[in-house]
Write an enzyme that holds these catalytic residues in place. Structure first.
Site, mmCIF file in Angstrom:
data_model
loop_
_atom_site.group_PDB
_atom_site.id
_atom_site.type_symbol
_atom_site.label_atom_id
_atom_site.label_comp_id
_atom_site.label_asym_id
_atom_site.label_seq_id
_atom_site.Cartn_x
_atom_site.Cartn_y
_atom_site.Cartn_z
ATOM 1 N N ASN A 12 0.937 -1.038 0.056
ATOM 2 C CA ASN A 12 0.140 -0.123 -0.332
ATOM 3 C C ASN A 12 0.775 1.536 -0.144
ATOM 4 O O ASN A 12 0.169 2.095 -0.213
ATOM 5 C CB ASN A 12 -0.565 0.053 1.272
ATOM 6 C CG ASN A 12 -2.501 -0.801 1.223
ATOM 7 O OD1 ASN A 12 -2.185 -1.583 0.220
ATOM 8 N ND2 ASN A 12 -2.364 -1.625 1.813
ATOM 9 N N LYS A 14 3.649 4.443 -1.337
ATOM 10 C CA LYS A 14 4.078 4.487 -2.244
ATOM 11 C C LYS A 14 5.627 4.359 -3.018
ATOM 12 O O LYS A 14 6.439 3.731 -2.143
ATOM 13 C CB LYS A 14 4.071 6.225 -2.366
ATOM 14 C CG LYS A 14 4.265 7.037 -3.775
ATOM 15 C CD LYS A 14 4.593 8.894 -3.353
ATOM 16 C CE LYS A 14 5.107 9.725 -4.179
ATOM 17 N NZ LYS A 14 5.047 8.656 -5.541
ATOM 18 N N LYS A 16 5.907 2.053 -5.861
ATOM 19 C CA LYS A 16 5.671 0.316 -7.061
ATOM 20 C C LYS A 16 6.014 0.911 -8.487
ATOM 21 O O LYS A 16 7.214 0.484 -9.302
ATOM 22 C CB LYS A 16 4.761 0.014 -6.802
ATOM 23 C CG LYS A 16 4.437 -0.469 -5.291
ATOM 24 C CD LYS A 16 2.508 -0.850 -4.738
ATOM 25 C CE LYS A 16 1.715 0.268 -5.340
ATOM 26 N NZ LYS A 16 1.453 1.320 -3.956
ATOM 27 N N THR A 17 4.995 2.421 -8.743
ATOM 28 C CA THR A 17 5.755 2.814 -10.199
ATOM 29 C C THR A 17 7.222 2.424 -10.327
ATOM 30 O O THR A 17 7.376 2.478 -10.973
ATOM 31 C CB THR A 17 4.117 3.415 -10.680
ATOM 32 O OG1 THR A 17 3.102 3.011 -10.302
ATOM 33 C CG2 THR A 17 4.386 3.455 -12.038
ATOM 34 N N THR A 18 6.792 3.681 -9.401
ATOM 35 C CA THR A 18 8.567 4.554 -9.517
ATOM 36 C C THR A 18 9.417 3.936 -9.058
ATOM 37 O O THR A 18 10.775 4.451 -10.114
ATOM 38 C CB THR A 18 8.731 5.904 -8.641
ATOM 39 O OG1 THR A 18 8.165 5.860 -7.215
ATOM 40 C CG2 THR A 18 7.718 7.025 -9.439
ATOM 41 N N ARG A 26 17.212 2.204 -16.247
ATOM 42 C CA ARG A 26 18.693 1.897 -16.288
ATOM 43 C C ARG A 26 18.645 0.928 -16.718
ATOM 44 O O ARG A 26 20.142 0.733 -16.722
ATOM 45 C CB ARG A 26 18.555 1.235 -14.592
ATOM 46 C CG ARG A 26 19.922 0.174 -14.093
ATOM 47 C CD ARG A 26 19.561 -0.171 -12.057
ATOM 48 N NE ARG A 26 19.810 0.674 -11.615
ATOM 49 C CZ ARG A 26 19.626 0.493 -10.229
ATOM 50 N NH1 ARG A 26 19.426 -0.629 -9.529
ATOM 51 N NH2 ARG A 26 20.293 1.245 -9.032
ATOM 52 N N PHE A 68 -10.279 4.038 -18.700
ATOM 53 C CA PHE A 68 -9.873 2.139 -17.825
ATOM 54 C C PHE A 68 -9.582 2.537 -16.548
ATOM 55 O O PHE A 68 -8.490 2.615 -16.327
ATOM 56 C CB PHE A 68 -9.278 1.535 -18.956
ATOM 57 C CG PHE A 68 -9.775 0.198 -18.287
ATOM 58 C CD1 PHE A 68 -10.461 -0.589 -18.595
ATOM 59 C CD2 PHE A 68 -8.226 -0.928 -19.054
ATOM 60 C CE1 PHE A 68 -10.039 -2.069 -17.299
ATOM 61 C CE2 PHE A 68 -8.334 -1.914 -18.079
ATOM 62 C CZ PHE A 68 -9.056 -2.599 -17.727
ATOM 63 N N TRP A 70 -11.301 0.284 -13.823
ATOM 64 C CA TRP A 70 -11.449 -0.403 -12.991
ATOM 65 C C TRP A 70 -13.052 0.250 -11.856
ATOM 66 O O TRP A 70 -12.870 -0.908 -11.373
ATOM 67 C CB TRP A 70 -10.555 -0.652 -12.152
ATOM 68 C CG TRP A 70 -9.258 -1.344 -12.855
ATOM 69 C CD1 TRP A 70 -8.179 -0.449 -12.718
ATOM 70 C CD2 TRP A 70 -9.303 -2.668 -13.243
ATOM 71 N NE1 TRP A 70 -7.216 -1.379 -13.984
ATOM 72 C CE2 TRP A 70 -7.840 -3.041 -13.506
ATOM 73 C CE3 TRP A 70 -10.166 -3.911 -13.746
ATOM 74 C CZ2 TRP A 70 -7.598 -3.829 -15.007
ATOM 75 C CZ3 TRP A 70 -9.350 -5.155 -14.860
ATOM 76 C CH2 TRP A 70 -7.962 -4.631 -14.734
ATOM 77 N N GLU A 105 0.556 -1.966 -12.764
ATOM 78 C CA GLU A 105 -0.683 -2.247 -12.327
ATOM 79 C C GLU A 105 -1.023 -3.317 -12.798
ATOM 80 O O GLU A 105 -2.665 -3.471 -12.618
ATOM 81 C CB GLU A 105 -1.665 -0.855 -11.911
ATOM 82 C CG GLU A 105 -0.786 0.750 -12.132
ATOM 83 C CD GLU A 105 -0.889 1.138 -10.946
ATOM 84 O OE1 GLU A 105 -0.933 -0.306 -9.932
ATOM 85 O OE2 GLU A 105 0.361 1.326 -10.630
HETATM 86 P P1 ATP Z 1 3.926 5.851 -7.526
HETATM 87 O O1 ATP Z 1 3.747 6.231 -8.962
HETATM 88 O O2 ATP Z 1 4.213 7.003 -7.193
HETATM 89 O O3 ATP Z 1 5.228 4.779 -7.362
HETATM 90 P P2 ATP Z 1 3.009 3.942 -6.538
HETATM 91 O O4 ATP Z 1 3.351 3.446 -7.632
HETATM 92 O O5 ATP Z 1 3.511 2.715 -5.055
HETATM 93 O O6 ATP Z 1 3.070 4.995 -6.230
HETATM 94 P P3 ATP Z 1 -0.234 3.285 -6.279
HETATM 95 O O7 ATP Z 1 -0.623 2.553 -5.793
HETATM 96 O O8 ATP Z 1 -0.274 3.224 -8.372
HETATM 97 O O9 ATP Z 1 1.142 3.691 -5.973
HETATM 98 O O10 ATP Z 1 -0.469 4.562 -6.402
HETATM 99 C C1 ATP Z 1 -0.520 5.799 -7.096
HETATM 100 C C2 ATP Z 1 -1.284 7.089 -6.217
HETATM 101 O O11 ATP Z 1 -1.500 7.114 -5.202
HETATM 102 C C3 ATP Z 1 0.385 8.019 -6.418
HETATM 103 O O12 ATP Z 1 0.223 9.198 -6.781
HETATM 104 C C4 ATP Z 1 0.298 7.807 -5.393
HETATM 105 O O13 ATP Z 1 1.431 8.934 -4.871
HETATM 106 C C5 ATP Z 1 -0.480 8.111 -4.391
HETATM 107 N N1 ATP Z 1 -0.338 7.170 -3.266
HETATM 108 C C6 ATP Z 1 0.779 5.536 -3.200
HETATM 109 N N2 ATP Z 1 0.699 5.009 -2.038
HETATM 110 C C7 ATP Z 1 -0.515 6.035 -0.509
HETATM 111 C C8 ATP Z 1 -0.601 6.681 0.215
HETATM 112 N N3 ATP Z 1 -0.426 5.614 1.376
HETATM 113 N N4 ATP Z 1 -1.838 6.862 1.112
HETATM 114 C C9 ATP Z 1 -2.129 7.966 -0.411
HETATM 115 N N5 ATP Z 1 -1.556 8.406 -1.435
HETATM 116 C C10 ATP Z 1 -0.536 7.267 -1.993
HETATM 117 MG MG MG Z 2 1.295 2.399 -9.251
#
Ligand code: ATP
Ligand code: MG
Length: 173
Positions: A12, A14, A16-18, A26, A68, A70, A105
């Site tokens: 949960n 932040k 994962k995508t970054t 890289r 899209f 979900w 995702e």
């Molecule tokens: P990022 O894209 O910044 O690497 P992520 O891929 O880990 O984040 P996702 O679950 O895909 O996060 O959610 C995408 C968005 O939700 C991001 O903009 C991120 O800042 C926000 N987000 C992620 N985790 C949290 C959290 N624990 N509470 C609130 N917002 C969140």
């Molecule tokens: Mg993400």
């Protein structure tokens, strides 16, 4: 010889995508080709989309779905788009031209049972042993974690949103 890894960034928190994007950069830095498939529209923001454009010819990006999210009422249409995205992923994995394939995702397709998990895992585990695959998203199913080589769970300890700080350029988009 490359030891192809199945990598999962879940949880949960932040990052994962970054993290997946960092791996793509890289690899591209070494001149290695990467394919990124974004399974949820909007998950890649302008910052990274424009950054990727600077890696033209090295990082191929595909954005699945038109609106899209979900949250659609039309589950059949969602399932069709999920299959379309997965077919594209299968083609990229089988093509042999990519050092790394990022499925951003992708966990949601499995979690919400938009795809059958067993055939997906079969494709992922029977891929070319040189092929790296990076999967991101919350709620990664246990079966996926079981077959992965590298799993990192981002844990939300604090997030600025909880303190009322809105999304910012260079941080969220
Ligand atoms: P990022 O894209 O910044 O690497 P992520 O891929 O880990 O984040 P996702 O679950 O895909 O996060 O959610 C995408 C968005 O939700 C991001 O903009 C991120 O800042 C926000 N987000 C992620 N985790 C949290 C959290 N624990 N509470 C609130 N917002 C969140
Ligand atoms: Mg993400």
């Amino acid at each position: 010889m490359t030891n192809g890894l199945l990598i999962v960034f879940t949880g949960n928190g932040k990052g994962k995508t970054t993290a997946a994007l960092g791996m793509a950069m890289r690899a591209a830095g070494h001149g290695l080709k990467v394919c990124c498939i974004q399974f949820i529209k909007g998950s890649w923001q302008y910052g990274e989309l424009d950054a990727i454009k600077r890696f033209e010819g090295l990082i191929d990006l595909h954005v699945m779905g038109k609106g899209f999210t979900w949250k659609s009422e039309n589950l059949e249409e969602d399932a069709r788009l999920a299959r379309e995205g997965w077919d594209l992923a299968c083609t990229a994995i089988a093509s042999g031209i990519y050092h790394t394939v990022v499925l951003d995702e992708f966990t949601y397709l499995l979690h919400y049972q938009m795809l059958e998990i067993d055939p997906c895992l079969q494709i992922l585990t029977n891929r070319n042993p040189n092929q790296h695959v990076v999967i991101t998203g919350r709620y990664a199913p246990e079966q996926l974690l079981a077959v992965a080589d590298l799993v990192t769970e981002m844990r939300a300890v604090k997030h600025p949103l909880q303190a009322g700080i809105k999304a910012q350029k260079g941080i969220e988009f």
